[in-house]
Scaffold this motif. Sequence first.
Motif, short mmCIF file in Angstrom:
data_model
loop_
_atom_site.label_atom_id
_atom_site.label_comp_id
_atom_site.label_asym_id
_atom_site.label_seq_id
_atom_site.Cartn_x
_atom_site.Cartn_y
_atom_site.Cartn_z
N ASN A 56 0.74 -0.99 -0.20
CA ASN A 56 -0.02 0.10 -0.49
C ASN A 56 0.82 1.34 0.06
N GLU A 57 1.99 1.18 0.53
CA GLU A 57 2.61 2.51 0.93
C GLU A 57 3.41 2.32 -0.48
N VAL A 58 3.72 1.59 -1.31
CA VAL A 58 4.48 2.53 -2.45
C VAL A 58 3.43 2.46 -3.40
N MET A 59 1.74 1.60 -3.34
CA MET A 59 0.86 2.12 -4.43
C MET A 59 0.73 3.67 -4.14
N GLY A 60 0.24 4.21 -2.57
CA GLY A 60 0.44 4.84 -2.37
C GLY A 60 1.19 6.72 -3.01
N ASP A 61 2.51 5.67 -2.73
CA ASP A 61 3.50 6.55 -3.02
C ASP A 61 3.65 7.18 -4.94
N TRP A 62 2.82 6.11 -5.55
CA TRP A 62 2.61 6.47 -6.54
C TRP A 62 1.97 6.59 -6.90
N GLY A 63 0.49 7.42 -6.16
CA GLY A 63 -0.43 7.91 -6.58
C GLY A 63 -0.70 9.29 -6.68
N LYS A 64 0.68 9.65 -5.18
CA LYS A 64 0.60 11.10 -4.49
C LYS A 64 1.63 11.83 -5.29
N LEU A 65 2.78 11.15 -5.24
CA LEU A 65 4.06 11.59 -6.10
C LEU A 65 4.79 11.30 -7.51
N ALA A 66 3.91 10.15 -8.25
CA ALA A 66 3.88 9.68 -9.67
C ALA A 66 5.53 9.26 -9.58
N VAL A 67 5.84 9.79 -10.97
CA VAL A 67 7.25 9.80 -11.56
C VAL A 67 8.28 10.51 -10.31
N GLU A 68 8.20 11.74 -9.47
CA GLU A 68 9.16 12.01 -8.17
C GLU A 68 8.92 11.05 -7.11
N GLY A 69 7.88 9.78 -6.84
CA GLY A 69 8.64 8.64 -6.27
C GLY A 69 10.23 8.42 -6.65
N HIS A 70 10.22 7.88 -7.25
CA HIS A 70 11.95 7.55 -7.24
C HIS A 70 12.87 7.95 -6.89
N PHE A 71 12.30 9.54 -6.02
CA PHE A 71 12.91 9.77 -5.61
C PHE A 71 13.36 10.76 -4.18
#
Length: 426
Positions: A56-71
């Motif tokens: 869920n953490e990764v799914m949430g980050d993907w939603g909130k941050l999209a490409v910025e989640g990489h960093f």
Amino acid sequence: MEFKNTLEFARSLDAQDKLAKYRDEFIFPHVNGKQVIYFTGNSLGLQPKSAQAYVNEVMGDWGKLAVEGHFYADKPWWDYHERFAVPLSKIVGALPAEITVMNTLTVNLHLLMVSFYQPTAKRFKIICEEKAFPSDQYMIHSQVCFHGYEPEDAIVEIKRRPGEHNIRLEDVLAKIEEVGDELALVLMGGVNYYTGQVFDIKTITKAGQDAGAYVGWDLAHAAGNIALELHEWNVDFAAWCSYKYMNSGPGNASGAFVHEMHHNDLDLPRFAGWWGHNKERRFLMEPKFDPVRGADGWQVSNLPVLSLAPYLASVDMFDEVGMPALIKKRDCITAYLEFILHEIDKEVKSTFEIITPSTPEERACQLSVFLHGEGRQLFDYLMEHGVITDWREPNVIRLAPVPLYCSYEDMYNFGQILKSGILSHG
Ligand SMILES: *Cc1c(COP(=O)(O)O)cnc(C)c1O
């Protein structure tokens, strides 16, 4: 310890078991409204309850941050795999730089063979064990053909002696010596998937290297199960899947080990990809490949972060428990299961034959049992009564009493169900 085949005694062992609380950290399937007795953690480990939150953490980050989640995710995606290096290094006995997580097991063994199977006209043979896991057989066969050799010439299988279920160490060593300077690679399973036999990785590795060969190990049934010292034992390379004893989820990512002594050898051939490139310069998109000086230098692709997430949940749990405690319970619960099998065997006058070695150093968390005179209907009976085992034709069941989530009471109850299953059609 003097074991007893009673519910009371099994419960007393559970009461003393320091790992008993971890049972509640897993999700068990149910049959007839009851939690199953799960013996197939050597095929697919149960789901840790914590896994969902990591995903869920990764799914949430993907939603909130999209490409910025990489960093900018709390656990950034671009180097997510580095979180595995320290905990996995403790599980397999390695330096953190010797560990990477990528792809899946057979893929990783292929990639590692690109580096460590470099046949020449003189030195081109591979030693493996007879009846290795089929994927390993196909892999070795295809690698040999790819290099233009005949499998009959290049693959040397170590056989069991007639009438024996396990391979003798002395036979492995004799074969290594016999093949001698034609030997390019020894590649074996650390724990045989069928019999549960544990091989002497240290001794075999040394013998193979003394003959001038590389030595690699498929640790599918070993990682998270047995004590490993891959660095100390000087193993050249190894890989394991994470969905068996490591409880990471179906088909999930593989761990790989490359010994430090190979990290700076830029002459070793390898199949490259951008995730293996110098970390600081990865996103400069330079034309020339400059590998990370470590196991990460064998990375190829961007990471499958969503599937690494449940693996990380599991690895964090292993880190908390520690291998020594797991191994201690493993030996006790496996011995208790063995005792129960012998007791039931006496009661039903059946003829069980445990084909897993009985010597403690040659077995771990698995008993493979020949149920002579029994058939598939017994397996079906067990399934209907909530005992999940693995059945191999004609009549072998493999039982893995995984110490993280199996209880001693499970072993007792299994014995009772097994007995009624045999008597019900006897
Ligand atoms: C389970 C297992 C595999 C599975 O390989 P994948 O590539 O993950 O499907 C390979 N080798 C051995 C010895 C195994 O036990």
